[in-house]
Design an enzyme around this catalytic site. Structure first.
Site, PDB file in Angstrom:
ATOM      1  N   GLU A 145       0.826  -1.207   0.000  1.00 52.79           N
ATOM      2  CA  GLU A 145       0.000   0.000   0.000  1.00 52.79           C
ATOM      3  C   GLU A 145       0.863   1.260   0.000  1.00 52.79           C
ATOM      4  OE1 GLU A 145      -3.050  -0.155  -0.604  1.00 52.79           O
ATOM      5  OE2 GLU A 145      -3.336  -2.290  -0.302  1.00 52.79           O
ATOM      6  N   ASP A 185       3.895  -4.374  -6.116  1.00 54.26           N
ATOM      7  CA  ASP A 185       4.579  -5.550  -5.581  1.00 54.26           C
ATOM      8  C   ASP A 185       6.089  -5.354  -5.618  1.00 54.26           C
ATOM      9  OD1 ASP A 185       2.109  -6.717  -5.286  1.00 54.26           O
ATOM     10  OD2 ASP A 185       2.314  -8.079  -6.993  1.00 54.26           O
TER      11      ASP A 185
END
EC number: 3.4.-.-
Length: 482
Positions: free
Chosen positions: A134, A202
Site C-alpha cells: 500500500e 509488488d
C-alpha cells in the site's frame, strides 16, 4: 447540510463502475521521477483531499478502540516508511474494527488496516508485505496517474473511488456489492492497467521489505494464503481479493523476484505480532465463551505466548478475572513483564471495577514508558474511573495536543469534561470531535450552544469565532471535493 450517508456513497460508487474497478483501494503506475501528474493533482491537493476524506471515514466506519494494537501497527508502519519511496511522509493510520482482511491507501497519506488483516497473516512479515504494498501505491502516486488519463471526469471519478473504499470499510456486505458489480462492469483494458500497477506496487513494496530487513518471501507467502482463502468465499470474495486480484502468475512473479533478493541474516521480529494477533482473535471471536474454549484447549496442547496471552484476554472478556490473573502469573517472567501483558492486566483491573489498583498499575507503567500512547490513554481512563477528574483532564488534554486527529481521544475528553461539570470544555471537545468526523453542522450547533454560556471569557469567544470560520470553510471545501 453536508451529510455522507451510506446510501449516497453506494450510489456514487455505482455511477462510477468502469473506473472504480481498477482503483477501488489503490492502483496505478510509473515512478515518481519527473512526475508529470503534479500538473493535474499537486501533492498538497492530494493531501487535503485525503485528509478531508479521512474525516468522512472516521464518521462512517467503526474504528478499533484499541491503543495497543494501534501502537503496534503504527510502529510497524514507521519501520517500513523510511525504507520506502514515499516522499510526503505526513501519514495517518486508521485501524478499523472490521473482521474482513483488507487494507487500503488513499491519496494524501491515509493508510487503512482492517483488524481482520492481522488475523489473516501468519507472521509479521506477511502483515508488513501488505502495508509495504500500500505504501508503494502512495509513492508511485497511482491515483494521480489515473487522473492523467481521464482529466475531464477527475472530480467525480476520484470521489467515486474514495466512496467505494469507504463503503467497504464501513459496511462489509455493502462494500462487496459495490466492488463485485464494479468488477463485472470493468473492461479488459482497465483490468490490464490494474495488473500492471499491482505488479509495480509488488516490486516497489518488496524492495521496501528488503530495505527494512524483512524476508521478501513473506509477500508471495501472503498472496498464496489469500488465494487459498478465496475458495471459501465462493462468488463473494473479500474486498482485498477484489481490489488486489491474486493470480497464479502474480504469485509466480513475486516468488521469482523474492528469490533474487537477499534474505535477512537475523530476524528482528519479536513476539509482538503473536500477541496482537491474539488480541484480534479475541476481539473478533463469535463470542467471549467461544474464544475462551479455543484458547483453553490450545494452551493445553501448546504453551505458546500466543495461547497464554489469548487465554488471559478471553478470560477478561468473560469477566473471569481470577482465571485471567492466574494465567498471567503462570506466564514466564519475560512474557509476564511484557508491556502488552501489563497493559492488559490494567485493563482487567478497570473492567473488574478496581480503579485504584488500575491507576497504580498504569502509573508504574508510565514511569517505565512515559511517552507510550497506550499507557497514557489507559492511565487517563484509570484516573477518571478513580474519580481524579482534574488529573484525567490534564492527561486527555495532553494526549489531544500530541494526537490532534484522534477523534476517540476528543470523545473521551468531552466525557471527562462533562463529569467534571465543565460545560464549555464539553462543547469545545465536541466541536473538535464533530470536525474530525465530518459532522460539520453538528460542530456549528455546538459552537452556538457554547456561545450561550454565561460569563463566556473573551479568549473562549475568540476561539469559538475561529472554529466557526474553519467549520464553514471546511464545509464548502468538502462540498466541492465530494
Amino acid at each position: 447540510m453536508l451529510k455522507f450517508t451510506a446510501a449516497k456513497i453506494i450510489m456514487l460508487g455505482l455511477l462510477l463502475l468502469p473506473y472504480q474497478a481498477s482503483n477501488a483501494t489503490e492502483n496505478y503506475n510509473l515512478p515518481l521521477l519527473n512526475d508529470g501528474t503534479s500538473s493535474i493533482v499537486s501533492l498538497d491537493a492530494e493531501y487535503r483531499l485525503g485528509r478531508n476524506w479521512a474525516r468522512i471515514l472516521r464518521g462512517q466506519a467503526p474504528m478499533l478502540d484499541d491503543p495497543i494494537t494501534y501502537q503496534y501497527l503504527e510502529d510497524l508502519l514507521w519501520r517500513l516508511l523510511p525504507n520506502s519511496q514515499v516522499q510526503d511522509r505526513r501519514l495517518e493510520l486508521f485501524v478499523l474494527a472490521n473482521p474482513s482482511f483488507n487494507a487500503f491507501a488513499v491519496p494524501g497519506g491515509v493508510i487503512g488496516v482492517h483488524g481482520g488483516l492481522i488475523q489473516a497473516a501468519e507472521s509479521e512479515g506477511e502483515l508488513a508485505s501488505v502495508i509495504a504494498h500500500e505504501l508503494a501505491h502512495l509513492s508511485q502516486r497511482h491515483y494521480a496517474q489515473r487522473l492523467e488519463e481521464e482529466r475531464r471526469n477527475r472530480p467525480l471519478m476520484l470521489a467515486g473511488v474514495l466512496a467505494g473504499i469507504l463503503v467497504a470499510a464501513a459496511d462489509t456486505q455493502g462494500g462487496m456489492a459495490v466492488l463485485s458489480s464494479t468488477m463485472g462492469a470493468t473492461t479488459q483494458n482497465q483490468l490490464a492497467f490494474s495488473r500492471r500497477n499491482e505488479q509495480e506496487a509488488d516490486r516497489v513494496g518488496m524492495q521496501t521489505l528488503v530495505n527494512t530487513g524483512i524476508d521478501p518471501h513473506t509477500m508471495p507467502q501472503m498472496f498464496t494464503r489469500l488465494q487459498r482463502t478465496y475458495q471459501f468465499y465462493g462468488q463473494r470474495p473479500p474486498e482485498f481479493l477484489l481490489t488486489h486480484p491474486v493470480t497464479e502468475s502474480r504469485i509466480a512473479d513475486s516468488l521469482n523476484r523474492a528469490s533474487q533478493m537477499p534474505r535477512p541474516q537475523h530476524s528482528t521480529t519479536g513476539i509482538e505480532f503473536s500477541l496482537i494477533k491474539a488480541r484480534m482473535d479475541v476481539q473478533f471471536a463469535d463470542s467471549a465463551d467461544a474464544a475462551l474454549r479455543v484458547f483453553r484447549n490450545a494452551l493445553e496442547a501448546n504453551a505458546t505466548a500466543y495461547n497464554r496471552y489469548g487465554l488471559m484476554l478471553a478470560a477478561i472478556a468473560n469477566n473471569d478475572f481470577p482465571l485471567a490473573e492466574r494465567t498471567r502469573t503462570e506466564m514466564p517472567a519475560s512474557l509476564r513483564q511484557h508491556p502488552y501483558v501489563e497493559l492488559s492486566r490494567a485493563e482487567a483491573l478497570l473492567k473488574s471495577e478496581r480503579p485504584a489498583d488500575a491507576e497504580a498499575a498504569t502509573r508504574n507503567l508510565l514511569s517505565l514508558y512515559p511517552g507510550s500512547r497506550p499507557v497514557r490513554s489507559l492511565h487517563a481512563r484509570a484516573l477518571r474511573s478513580n474519580g481524579k477528574l482534574n488529573e484525567a483532564l490534564r492527561e486527555y488534554k495532553s494526549l489531544t495536543r500530541t494526537y490532534p486527529t484522534d477523534a476517540l481521544l476528543w470523545f473521551q475528553l468531552a466525557e471527562t469534561e462533562g463529569l467534571a461539570g465543565n460545560t464549555l470544555g464539553v462543547h469545545e471537545a465536541r466541536i473538535e470531535y464533530f470536525m474530525l468526523t465530518a459532522q460539520l453542522d453538528r460542530a456549528l450547533k455546538q459552537i452556538e450552544y457554547a456561545r450561550k454560556a454565561k460569563g463566556l471569557p473573551p479568549a473562549a469567544s475568540s476561539r469559538l469565532d475561529q472554529r466557526e470560520q474553519e467549520a464553514i470553510a471546511l464545509r464548502q471545501e468538502m462540498k466541492a471535493q465530494f
